[in-house]
Design a protein around this motif. Sequence first.
Motif, PDB file in Angstrom:
ATOM      1  N   ALA A  76       0.837  -1.205   0.000  1.00 25.87           N
ATOM      2  CA  ALA A  76       0.000   0.000   0.000  1.00 25.87           C
ATOM      3  C   ALA A  76       0.870   1.252   0.000  1.00 25.87           C
ATOM      4  O   ALA A  76       0.544   2.254  -0.655  1.00 25.87           O
ATOM      5  N   PHE A  77       1.973   1.199   0.727  1.00 22.52           N
ATOM      6  CA  PHE A  77       2.891   2.341   0.781  1.00 22.52           C
ATOM      7  C   PHE A  77       3.479   2.611  -0.600  1.00 22.52           C
ATOM      8  O   PHE A  77       3.476   3.762  -1.079  1.00 22.52           O
ATOM      9  N   LEU A  78       3.960   1.584  -1.258  1.00 19.71           N
ATOM     10  CA  LEU A  78       4.513   1.758  -2.610  1.00 19.71           C
ATOM     11  C   LEU A  78       3.455   2.268  -3.571  1.00 19.71           C
ATOM     12  O   LEU A  78       3.727   3.146  -4.407  1.00 19.71           O
ATOM     13  N   ALA A  79       2.252   1.745  -3.459  1.00 19.21           N
ATOM     14  CA  ALA A  79       1.173   2.185  -4.350  1.00 19.21           C
ATOM     15  C   ALA A  79       0.864   3.665  -4.146  1.00 19.21           C
ATOM     16  O   ALA A  79       0.621   4.396  -5.114  1.00 19.21           O
ATOM     17  N   LYS A  80       0.900   4.138  -2.893  1.00 20.76           N
ATOM     18  CA  LYS A  80       0.628   5.549  -2.627  1.00 20.76           C
ATOM     19  C   LYS A  80       1.733   6.417  -3.239  1.00 20.76           C
ATOM     20  O   LYS A  80       1.451   7.454  -3.864  1.00 20.76           O
ATOM     21  N   LEU A  81       2.994   6.012  -3.081  1.00 19.90           N
ATOM     22  CA  LEU A  81       4.092   6.796  -3.643  1.00 19.90           C
ATOM     23  C   LEU A  81       3.984   6.865  -5.165  1.00 19.90           C
ATOM     24  O   LEU A  81       4.202   7.931  -5.763  1.00 19.90           O
ATOM     25  N   VAL A  90       6.932  15.456  -6.928  1.00 14.82           N
ATOM     26  CA  VAL A  90       8.271  14.901  -6.721  1.00 14.82           C
ATOM     27  C   VAL A  90       8.258  14.133  -5.408  1.00 14.82           C
ATOM     28  O   VAL A  90       7.895  14.687  -4.368  1.00 14.82           O
ATOM     29  N   VAL A  91       8.622  12.870  -5.448  1.00 15.29           N
ATOM     30  CA  VAL A  91       8.665  12.039  -4.243  1.00 15.29           C
ATOM     31  C   VAL A  91      10.120  11.756  -3.907  1.00 15.29           C
ATOM     32  O   VAL A  91      10.889  11.287  -4.745  1.00 15.29           O
ATOM     33  N   SER A  92      10.500  12.062  -2.664  1.00 15.65           N
ATOM     34  CA  SER A  92      11.875  11.867  -2.212  1.00 15.65           C
ATOM     35  C   SER A  92      11.866  11.102  -0.895  1.00 15.65           C
ATOM     36  O   SER A  92      11.307  11.581   0.083  1.00 15.65           O
ATOM     37  N   ASN A  93      12.414   9.928  -0.958  1.00 17.72           N
ATOM     38  CA  ASN A  93      13.085   9.334  -2.114  1.00 17.72           C
ATOM     39  C   ASN A  93      12.060   8.645  -3.012  1.00 17.72           C
ATOM     40  O   ASN A  93      11.035   8.185  -2.528  1.00 17.72           O
ATOM     41  N   PRO A  94      12.358   8.551  -4.330  1.00 14.29           N
ATOM     42  CA  PRO A  94      11.353   8.100  -5.300  1.00 14.29           C
ATOM     43  C   PRO A  94      10.902   6.657  -5.076  1.00 14.29           C
ATOM     44  O   PRO A  94      11.574   5.857  -4.419  1.00 14.29           O
ATOM     45  N   ALA A  95       9.753   6.339  -5.682  1.00 15.10           N
ATOM     46  CA  ALA A  95       9.168   5.011  -5.505  1.00 15.10           C
ATOM     47  C   ALA A  95      10.107   3.906  -5.974  1.00 15.10           C
ATOM     48  O   ALA A  95      10.175   2.840  -5.357  1.00 15.10           O
ATOM     49  N   HIS A  96      10.867   4.141  -7.049  1.00 18.76           N
ATOM     50  CA  HIS A  96      11.746   3.063  -7.535  1.00 18.76           C
ATOM     51  C   HIS A  96      12.892   2.815  -6.553  1.00 18.76           C
ATOM     52  O   HIS A  96      13.372   1.684  -6.417  1.00 18.76           O
ATOM     53  N   VAL A  97      13.324   3.860  -5.845  1.00 18.33           N
ATOM     54  CA  VAL A  97      14.344   3.692  -4.813  1.00 18.33           C
ATOM     55  C   VAL A  97      13.760   2.922  -3.634  1.00 18.33           C
ATOM     56  O   VAL A  97      14.390   2.001  -3.088  1.00 18.33           O
ATOM     57  N   VAL A  98      12.541   3.268  -3.238  1.00 16.49           N
ATOM     58  CA  VAL A  98      11.881   2.572  -2.136  1.00 16.49           C
ATOM     59  C   VAL A  98      11.679   1.103  -2.477  1.00 16.49           C
ATOM     60  O   VAL A  98      11.931   0.217  -1.650  1.00 16.49           O
ATOM     61  N   ARG A  99      11.237   0.819  -3.689  1.00 16.78           N
ATOM     62  CA  ARG A  99      11.008  -0.572  -4.092  1.00 16.78           C
ATOM     63  C   ARG A  99      12.311  -1.373  -4.000  1.00 16.78           C
ATOM     64  O   ARG A  99      12.304  -2.529  -3.572  1.00 16.78           O
TER      65      ARG A  99
END
Length: 295
Positions: A76-81, A90-99
């Motif tokens: 759910a967190f990744l989906a929100k980002l 702009v998401v920091s840190n970006p979703a691909h980094v989080v994944r």
Amino acid sequence: MSRIAFLACETTLPGSGHRRGDAFEHDLMVKSLEPALQVAGLDFAVIDWEAPLEAFDDVDLVMLGSAWNYQDKSMAFLAKLEALEALGIVVSNPAHVVRWNITKTYLRELAGRGAAAIPTLWLDRLNADDAHAAMDGFGTDRIVVKRQVGAGAEGQELLMRGEVPGDWQFEHPAMVQPFLEAITKEGELSFIFIDGELSHALRKKAADGEYRIQSLYGGTESAHEPSDSEATAARAIIDALPFDAPLYARIDMLRADDDTLMVMEAELIEPYLYPEQAPHLGERIARAVAKRLKT
């Protein structure tokens, strides 16, 4: 005026009836960031990451902040980002980094890129026999078992030979490491990078009788002036990341018997950045945020 959102969660938001024992760290980050961002001409707001998308209508950049319940709601967190990014935020840190960072198997990839890392077994599940086999393999009587998706030492266990019940099981995908005495002697060294540059470093020590260094367990921190070799070792972890340096990173390291600094974690999601040890952290982050809003 651009608006910056600092993500929090139900257990870190002030006024919550379920506030964590370490939620004061959220308060310290906000105290560091809010005035510095305002001086830079940036509006600032704290928003629960689980709030509806409408709550982000006027937001230009999101910092992941103290979203410290994400590990139990990771999808759910990744989906929100990703939804926020789809809105042009702009998401920091970006979703691909989080994944990439959300499962600790990233440490295996860093080791493959030449990073000095603690020897680790990666197991989907383990029982008492597996634990004793790991002790034999590592040549030690103590091992630490951690969740592959986890934070803040949640669910972590220290096992000793001869003291593991026969019916013991660890029900999460796990990483298993030898217990290293350095954690209770020298402590853990953390290096904070902002926009790829070393901001400050600190030493984290466990309380007497503990090995976990988080404040929830009585851990304490002090400023640390890194040697050139220590700064170089931490820099090597940033350089080993499979993407450009993110807005912020906390590299946690532990010293081996041969004096090598080994990476314990490359914290790229929602790490606490220890503003008490860096009076100018807010200004550093404000400059990095402003740069991202211009590109």
